[in-house]
Design a protein around this motif. Structure first.
Motif, PDB file in Angstrom:
ATOM      1  N   UNK A 231      -3.553  -0.565  -3.219  1.00  0.00           N
ATOM      2  CA  UNK A 231      -4.210   0.557  -2.767  1.00  0.00           C
ATOM      3  C   UNK A 231      -3.372   1.630  -2.456  1.00  0.00           C
ATOM      4  N   UNK A 232      -3.825   2.855  -2.760  1.00  0.00           N
ATOM      5  CA  UNK A 232      -3.248   4.296  -2.208  1.00  0.00           C
ATOM      6  C   UNK A 232      -3.951   5.078  -1.652  1.00  0.00           C
ATOM      7  N   UNK A 233      -3.617   5.411  -0.300  1.00  0.00           N
ATOM      8  CA  UNK A 233      -4.433   5.944   0.560  1.00  0.00           C
ATOM      9  C   UNK A 233      -3.951   7.232   0.760  1.00  0.00           C
ATOM     10  N   UNK A 234      -4.955   8.254   0.944  1.00  0.00           N
ATOM     11  CA  UNK A 234      -4.387   9.723   1.211  1.00  0.00           C
ATOM     12  C   UNK A 234      -4.386  10.372   2.664  1.00  0.00           C
TER      13      UNK A 234
ATOM     14  N   UNK B 199       0.977  -1.087  -0.001  1.00  0.00           N
ATOM     15  CA  UNK B 199       0.129   0.116   0.057  1.00  0.00           C
ATOM     16  C   UNK B 199       0.896   1.171   0.098  1.00  0.00           C
ATOM     17  N   UNK B 200       0.287   2.415  -0.460  1.00  0.00           N
ATOM     18  CA  UNK B 200       1.118   3.789  -0.337  1.00  0.00           C
ATOM     19  C   UNK B 200       0.165   4.589   0.432  1.00  0.00           C
ATOM     20  N   UNK B 201       0.921   5.067   1.198  1.00  0.00           N
ATOM     21  CA  UNK B 201       0.257   6.455   2.056  1.00  0.00           C
ATOM     22  C   UNK B 201       0.799   7.763   1.296  1.00  0.00           C
ATOM     23  N   UNK B 202       0.052   8.376   0.622  1.00  0.00           N
ATOM     24  CA  UNK B 202       0.280   9.687   0.167  1.00  0.00           C
ATOM     25  C   UNK B 202       0.371  10.838   1.161  1.00  0.00           C
ATOM     26  N   UNK B 203       1.345  11.409   1.143  1.00  0.00           N
ATOM     27  CA  UNK B 203       1.453  12.562   2.149  1.00  0.00           C
ATOM     28  C   UNK B 203       0.574  13.652   1.800  1.00  0.00           C
ATOM     29  N   UNK B 204       0.080  14.385   2.647  1.00  0.00           N
ATOM     30  CA  UNK B 204      -0.951  15.335   2.699  1.00  0.00           C
ATOM     31  C   UNK B 204      -0.261  16.417   1.879  1.00  0.00           C
ATOM     32  N   UNK B 205       0.898  16.833   1.684  1.00  0.00           N
ATOM     33  CA  UNK B 205       1.341  17.680   0.878  1.00  0.00           C
ATOM     34  C   UNK B 205       1.483  17.431  -0.576  1.00  0.00           C
TER      35      UNK B 205
ATOM     36  N   UNK C  58      -1.177  15.786  -2.076  1.00  0.00           N
ATOM     37  CA  UNK C  58      -2.401  15.203  -2.314  1.00  0.00           C
ATOM     38  C   UNK C  58      -2.568  15.429  -3.781  1.00  0.00           C
ATOM     39  N   UNK C  59      -2.220  16.425  -4.408  1.00  0.00           N
ATOM     40  CA  UNK C  59      -2.602  16.879  -5.804  1.00  0.00           C
ATOM     41  C   UNK C  59      -1.976  15.610  -6.790  1.00  0.00           C
ATOM     42  N   UNK C  60      -1.349  14.714  -6.337  1.00  0.00           N
ATOM     43  CA  UNK C  60      -0.691  13.663  -7.304  1.00  0.00           C
ATOM     44  C   UNK C  60      -1.031  12.357  -6.823  1.00  0.00           C
ATOM     45  N   UNK C  61      -1.995  12.193  -6.279  1.00  0.00           N
ATOM     46  CA  UNK C  61      -2.575  10.830  -5.992  1.00  0.00           C
ATOM     47  C   UNK C  61      -3.116  10.108  -7.000  1.00  0.00           C
ATOM     48  N   UNK C  62      -3.752  10.841  -7.933  1.00  0.00           N
ATOM     49  CA  UNK C  62      -4.461  10.337  -9.071  1.00  0.00           C
ATOM     50  C   UNK C  62      -3.359   9.655  -9.967  1.00  0.00           C
ATOM     51  N   UNK C  63      -1.986  10.291 -10.096  1.00  0.00           N
ATOM     52  CA  UNK C  63      -0.912   9.826 -10.811  1.00  0.00           C
ATOM     53  C   UNK C  63      -0.529   8.388 -10.206  1.00  0.00           C
ATOM     54  N   UNK C  64      -0.436   8.478  -8.972  1.00  0.00           N
ATOM     55  CA  UNK C  64      -0.122   7.220  -8.131  1.00  0.00           C
ATOM     56  C   UNK C  64      -0.904   6.145  -8.475  1.00  0.00           C
ATOM     57  N   UNK C  65      -2.038   6.387  -8.352  1.00  0.00           N
ATOM     58  CA  UNK C  65      -3.241   5.290  -8.651  1.00  0.00           C
ATOM     59  C   UNK C  65      -2.892   4.747  -9.952  1.00  0.00           C
TER      60      UNK C  65
ATOM     61  N   UNK D  58       5.994  -3.769   7.405  1.00  0.00           N
ATOM     62  CA  UNK D  58       5.735  -4.348   8.767  1.00  0.00           C
ATOM     63  C   UNK D  58       5.591  -6.104   8.466  1.00  0.00           C
ATOM     64  N   UNK D  59       5.581  -6.677   9.746  1.00  0.00           N
ATOM     65  CA  UNK D  59       5.231  -8.096   9.487  1.00  0.00           C
ATOM     66  C   UNK D  59       3.849  -8.385   9.786  1.00  0.00           C
ATOM     67  N   UNK D  60       3.509  -9.766   9.814  1.00  0.00           N
ATOM     68  CA  UNK D  60       1.807  -9.998   9.667  1.00  0.00           C
ATOM     69  C   UNK D  60       1.375  -9.677  10.907  1.00  0.00           C
ATOM     70  N   UNK D  61       2.232  -9.504  11.797  1.00  0.00           N
ATOM     71  CA  UNK D  61       1.658  -9.100  13.331  1.00  0.00           C
ATOM     72  C   UNK D  61       1.436  -7.611  13.435  1.00  0.00           C
ATOM     73  N   UNK D  62       2.011  -6.649  12.580  1.00  0.00           N
ATOM     74  CA  UNK D  62       1.798  -5.363  12.574  1.00  0.00           C
ATOM     75  C   UNK D  62       3.078  -4.684  13.316  1.00  0.00           C
ATOM     76  N   UNK D  63       4.059  -5.390  13.366  1.00  0.00           N
ATOM     77  CA  UNK D  63       5.596  -4.589  14.016  1.00  0.00           C
ATOM     78  C   UNK D  63       6.624  -4.435  12.951  1.00  0.00           C
ATOM     79  N   UNK D  64       6.872  -3.228  13.226  1.00  0.00           N
ATOM     80  CA  UNK D  64       7.903  -2.731  12.101  1.00  0.00           C
ATOM     81  C   UNK D  64       9.225  -3.430  12.062  1.00  0.00           C
ATOM     82  N   UNK D  65       9.442  -4.131  10.752  1.00  0.00           N
ATOM     83  CA  UNK D  65      10.777  -5.067  10.694  1.00  0.00           C
ATOM     84  C   UNK D  65      11.857  -4.124  10.023  1.00  0.00           C
ATOM     85  N   UNK D  66      11.458  -3.249   9.079  1.00  0.00           N
ATOM     86  CA  UNK D  66      12.341  -2.560   8.320  1.00  0.00           C
ATOM     87  C   UNK D  66      12.111  -0.997   8.099  1.00  0.00           C
ATOM     88  N   UNK D  67      12.719  -0.096   8.236  1.00  0.00           N
ATOM     89  CA  UNK D  67      12.393   1.191   7.843  1.00  0.00           C
ATOM     90  C   UNK D  67      13.541   1.727   6.919  1.00  0.00           C
ATOM     91  N   UNK D  68      12.952   1.935   5.636  1.00  0.00           N
ATOM     92  CA  UNK D  68      14.375   2.302   4.609  1.00  0.00           C
ATOM     93  C   UNK D  68      13.973   3.694   4.303  1.00  0.00           C
TER      94      UNK D  68
END
Length: 84
Positions: free
Chosen positions: A37-40, A16-22, A24-31, A61-71
């Motif tokens: 899924x792309x979330x705003x 999934x992608x979480x598009x940052x609020x700043x 927002x104008x580019x969400x349609x291009x991401x989709x 995140x792993x299947x338990x919702x724990x952060x395993x890597x932050x790139x």
């Protein structure tokens, strides 16, 4: 899908992608560019900061919702040959 995932026949991965609020104008291009899924991020919440992320970071995140890597940039930039 990465060769590592395809080779090992791993099928229970969700993207999934979480598009940052700043951006927002580019969400349609991401989709248009992805098949997952792309979330705003809502204007009233700074979810990316709550997750201790910044622009173009990848949080894994792993299947338990724990952060395993932050790139963080530049290690999350898909244009580099060492990022896959």
């Amino acid at each position: 899908m990465s060769p590592f995932v395809s080779y090992r026949n791993i099928t229970d991965i969700t993207f999934m992608i979480l598009n940052m609020k700043k951006s927002a104008a580019f969400i349609s291009e991401l989709k248009k560019r992805v098949s997952f899924p792309v979330y705003q991020e809502p204007a009233e919440r700074d979810i990316v900061a709550m997750l201790k992320g910044k622009k173009d970071d990848m949080l894994i995140y792993d299947r338990c919702g724990l952060l395993v890597h932050h790139l963080r940039m530049p290690y999350s930039y898909m244009g580099y040959s060492y990022v896959w």
